[in-house]
Write a protein that holds these residues in place. Sequence first.
Motif, PDB file in Angstrom:
ATOM      1  N   ALA A 629      38.748  35.398  45.159  1.00  0.00           N
ATOM      2  CA  ALA A 629      38.678  34.466  46.258  1.00  0.00           C
ATOM      3  C   ALA A 629      37.353  33.569  45.985  1.00  0.00           C
ATOM      4  O   ALA A 629      37.912  32.485  46.751  1.00  0.00           O
ATOM      5  N   SER A 630      37.070  34.057  45.968  1.00  0.00           N
ATOM      6  CA  SER A 630      35.201  34.116  45.527  1.00  0.00           C
ATOM      7  C   SER A 630      34.705  33.965  44.753  1.00  0.00           C
ATOM      8  O   SER A 630      34.634  35.377  44.287  1.00  0.00           O
ATOM      9  N   ARG A 631      33.009  33.616  44.353  1.00  0.00           N
ATOM     10  CA  ARG A 631      32.775  33.939  43.501  1.00  0.00           C
ATOM     11  C   ARG A 631      31.868  35.415  43.605  1.00  0.00           C
ATOM     12  O   ARG A 631      32.005  36.185  42.433  1.00  0.00           O
ATOM     13  N   GLN A 632      31.242  35.262  44.944  1.00  0.00           N
ATOM     14  CA  GLN A 632      30.826  36.973  45.249  1.00  0.00           C
ATOM     15  C   GLN A 632      31.841  38.040  45.680  1.00  0.00           C
ATOM     16  O   GLN A 632      31.603  38.525  44.942  1.00  0.00           O
ATOM     17  N   CYS A 633      33.104  37.401  45.782  1.00  0.00           N
ATOM     18  CA  CYS A 633      33.827  38.578  45.402  1.00  0.00           C
ATOM     19  C   CYS A 633      34.605  38.983  44.357  1.00  0.00           C
ATOM     20  O   CYS A 633      34.569  40.352  43.815  1.00  0.00           O
ATOM     21  N   TYR A 634      34.260  38.141  43.210  1.00  0.00           N
ATOM     22  CA  TYR A 634      34.789  38.481  41.784  1.00  0.00           C
ATOM     23  C   TYR A 634      33.791  39.401  41.471  1.00  0.00           C
ATOM     24  O   TYR A 634      34.518  40.214  40.705  1.00  0.00           O
ATOM     25  N   GLU A 635      31.977  38.943  41.237  1.00  0.00           N
ATOM     26  CA  GLU A 635      31.221  39.455  40.606  1.00  0.00           C
ATOM     27  C   GLU A 635      31.564  40.440  41.797  1.00  0.00           C
ATOM     28  O   GLU A 635      30.738  41.904  40.747  1.00  0.00           O
ATOM     29  N   ALA A 636      31.696  41.589  42.872  1.00  0.00           N
ATOM     30  CA  ALA A 636      31.741  42.705  43.745  1.00  0.00           C
ATOM     31  C   ALA A 636      32.390  43.703  43.048  1.00  0.00           C
ATOM     32  O   ALA A 636      31.975  44.407  42.851  1.00  0.00           O
ATOM     33  N   SER A 637      34.222  42.769  43.080  1.00  0.00           N
ATOM     34  CA  SER A 637      34.995  43.967  42.485  1.00  0.00           C
ATOM     35  C   SER A 637      35.745  43.272  41.608  1.00  0.00           C
ATOM     36  O   SER A 637      36.559  43.856  40.818  1.00  0.00           O
ATOM     37  N   GLY A 638      36.579  42.188  41.757  1.00  0.00           N
ATOM     38  CA  GLY A 638      36.923  41.037  41.000  1.00  0.00           C
ATOM     39  C   GLY A 638      37.249  41.556  39.199  1.00  0.00           C
ATOM     40  O   GLY A 638      38.779  41.318  38.972  1.00  0.00           O
ATOM     41  N   ARG A 639      36.059  41.076  38.889  1.00  0.00           N
ATOM     42  CA  ARG A 639      35.682  41.899  37.299  1.00  0.00           C
ATOM     43  C   ARG A 639      36.563  43.431  36.841  1.00  0.00           C
ATOM     44  O   ARG A 639      36.967  43.400  35.775  1.00  0.00           O
ATOM     45  N   ALA A 640      35.741  44.200  37.901  1.00  0.00           N
ATOM     46  CA  ALA A 640      36.008  45.334  37.352  1.00  0.00           C
ATOM     47  C   ALA A 640      37.702  45.593  37.131  1.00  0.00           C
ATOM     48  O   ALA A 640      37.720  46.313  36.430  1.00  0.00           O
ATOM     49  N   TYR A 641      37.845  44.529  38.553  1.00  0.00           N
ATOM     50  CA  TYR A 641      39.269  45.705  38.556  1.00  0.00           C
ATOM     51  C   TYR A 641      40.698  44.434  37.635  1.00  0.00           C
ATOM     52  O   TYR A 641      41.348  45.053  37.015  1.00  0.00           O
ATOM     53  N   LEU A 642      40.139  43.614  37.084  1.00  0.00           N
ATOM     54  CA  LEU A 642      40.318  42.820  36.099  1.00  0.00           C
ATOM     55  C   LEU A 642      40.597  43.817  34.688  1.00  0.00           C
ATOM     56  O   LEU A 642      41.759  43.423  34.203  1.00  0.00           O
ATOM     57  N   LEU A 643      39.426  44.244  34.642  1.00  0.00           N
ATOM     58  CA  LEU A 643      39.432  45.113  33.295  1.00  0.00           C
ATOM     59  C   LEU A 643      39.842  46.027  33.720  1.00  0.00           C
ATOM     60  O   LEU A 643      40.406  46.298  32.073  1.00  0.00           O
ATOM     61  N   SER A 644      40.058  47.111  34.149  1.00  0.00           N
ATOM     62  CA  SER A 644      40.328  48.242  34.203  1.00  0.00           C
ATOM     63  C   SER A 644      42.130  47.907  33.932  1.00  0.00           C
ATOM     64  O   SER A 644      42.625  48.290  33.600  1.00  0.00           O
ATOM     65  N   GLY A 645      42.667  46.835  35.012  1.00  0.00           N
ATOM     66  CA  GLY A 645      43.687  46.903  34.882  1.00  0.00           C
ATOM     67  C   GLY A 645      44.419  46.098  33.583  1.00  0.00           C
ATOM     68  O   GLY A 645      45.582  46.732  32.780  1.00  0.00           O
ATOM     69  N   LEU A 646      43.310  45.796  32.938  1.00  0.00           N
ATOM     70  CA  LEU A 646      43.849  45.364  31.574  1.00  0.00           C
ATOM     71  C   LEU A 646      43.667  45.963  30.442  1.00  0.00           C
ATOM     72  O   LEU A 646      44.653  46.323  29.369  1.00  0.00           O
ATOM     73  N   SER A 647      42.586  46.985  31.118  1.00  0.00           N
ATOM     74  CA  SER A 647      43.006  48.471  30.163  1.00  0.00           C
ATOM     75  C   SER A 647      44.100  48.949  30.423  1.00  0.00           C
ATOM     76  O   SER A 647      44.490  49.542  28.574  1.00  0.00           O
TER      77      SER A 647
END
Length: 710
Positions: A629-647
């Motif tokens: 939803a925002s850059r702050q949200c992505y940096e806080a949890s979005g990136r890690a959530y995407l990577l764990s799903g991708l893994s």
Amino acid sequence: MEGMWRKAKRAMGIGFCAHLPAVAGDREDCTSERRASDAFSQDSAALAAAHASAPNTPAQAEAAGALLRRSKSGAKSSKKTCAICFDSMKPGHGQALFTAECSHMFHFHCISSSVKHGNYVCPVCRAKWKEIPFNRSLSSIVPRGRSGLNVNQARLPQQDAYMALLRQVPTRQREAPALHTSEPVEFNDDEPLQLMEAADNCDVRSSKTVEMKTYSEFSAIPQSSSQDDFAVLIHLKAPCANPEQITSRPVNATSVGYPTSRAPVDLVTLLDVSGSMAGTKLALLKRAMGFVIQHLGPSDRLSVIAFSSTARRLFHLRRMSHSGRQQALQAVNSLGAGGGTNIADALKKAAKVIEDRSYKNPVCSIILLSDGQDTYNISSNVRGTRPDYRSLVPSSILNQAVGIVPVHGFGFGADHDSDALHSIAEVSGGTFSFIEDEGVIQDAFAQCIGGLLSVVVQDMRLTVQCVHTGVQLRSIKSGSYLSKVAGDGRNGSIDVGHLYADEERDFLLSVSFPQSREQTILLKVAFSYRDPMTNECVKIQGDEVMILRPKSRSPEPVCMEVDRERNRVCAADSIEAARAAAETGVLSEAVAILEECRRVLLESFSSRNGDRLCMALDAELREMQERMASRQCYEASGRAYLLSGLSSHSWQRATTRGDSTDSSSLVYSYQTPSMVQMLQRSQNHCPSPQIPRPQIIVPTRSFMQKPQPR
């Protein structure tokens, strides 16, 4: 006067009480300790100021004497009041008292709270203690979570087994080892393996083998039609766990035997003990490691490496016998937090433990947990370039076949380097999990070891060969598994590696074939693997994949199993594309990519027929959109959530994502029965505080609609 100043210098030995991190449920203790610290700080500062200037005048000498008298009176009163909470300490007032080796006295509950956070020195004189107060109540071992919810303090049978081990750990040896503890040049001091009795070997071979089924997109193609992108699905399922191989049973102090029907494990855990892990994080990590130690058997071996600015091996690869578990618990409970984060040094030491070992169990793995970023080996990101995270992984791990020694990475909290941990896991054949809520760290570990303790297949390789002269293999969708297609398109292979009990794998192949008046045999599939218990090679020749060639096309829906796998692959590809867009700073484009994938899923044949996997994938993609939803949200949890799903999707293996490991949560799960059993054990052992979230019913693969062969 000279004697007075000598006494003043001695009085300056008053120590400072360490400020403890605020933990839910310990607020009063921390406030009291802070008051004590402030009081000691004021007195010491005043004495230091007086010492800085010589007593040149009678007024200065009188002031110094007043300070000295105040110090003496404080020392006398400290024998009557607790130096932490400043309440009186009189015997018979209903409060237990503790007298340390240095003769300072405290309320037992005050000093046990300090010790619980890893402080093994006197708050007054800073003397190191050889014997420490150890609160044996469950509440002192399991701190309350950050959410403020109380951990269930009811004593459970499995907790009694864990507490029995803790009570037998000698308190005299609980002092944290010095960081400069010498280590051997070679780590070939691993404990010899436990030899299995000959009688056990008779029943060790699994009565079942890997199951394989194949599905074609359509069962019939008209004679006059040719295909350039015809889908064929290969479905594999590992043998189920033997009845004796129940990983939900902990190994307690009274266990006489232990199931030998599974492959024993060599496990190396890398634990981040940097300064940011202080307080609740470290306490929960110790608890989680206690759970792991409790559920390893006497044939399994464990080595723990703690790292901050540097890494140190706490103990060699040691069998988790009764005494081995005691010593492991002692070492883990002695850990304290401090320093920076050096992931590369930890991996280097773990690789050395594995390389130098004199004996080898059939299964070997590394677990890496960190809540920070490696500031010693990764330079700041230069614009337009991406850090070389592969440089963190020792060449000995990189040079091995993927999955031989997988590194399973766990990112803890909002400040960890998810890119680094995901890259480390990816190149080694491991998975990356995102622990957003520190309360589920034990569940995350439980799910991981539930799989590691149920390996039934190793070195699996699948081969595909075209049969009809006009058939060609175009591509193989295998995620992170290494696949090859021959230059002439006549054959291909997939390196599957190891499988947990009941684990499933799906691989989508694309083939082309010409017109034909006769039924066409497309492919011949075979596979081989090694049984980790007997080390025997098993070879299976699968059935041929063929299609009918009628003169005209009759109405036929697409194969549900093939369509379902296409949806899963589409979702995985979209997650990867969305991540790439987000990393360039275009979050709107990333959200649009996921939205388009959701539209495709919604219009698919399987979705229109109520397929539950489509529902799960849609919910997962929606969750990812919300975390962008925002850059702050992505940096806080979005990136890690995407990577764990991708893994999870790339390896088709369960990972922890966000704050839940529940298979009925919003995300699609690859959990096996062994993982679920271990998770249940963890949640019964010490329920994790969970924030209620809306849920939909998403069964694990084992309970999905059973595919029907065509």
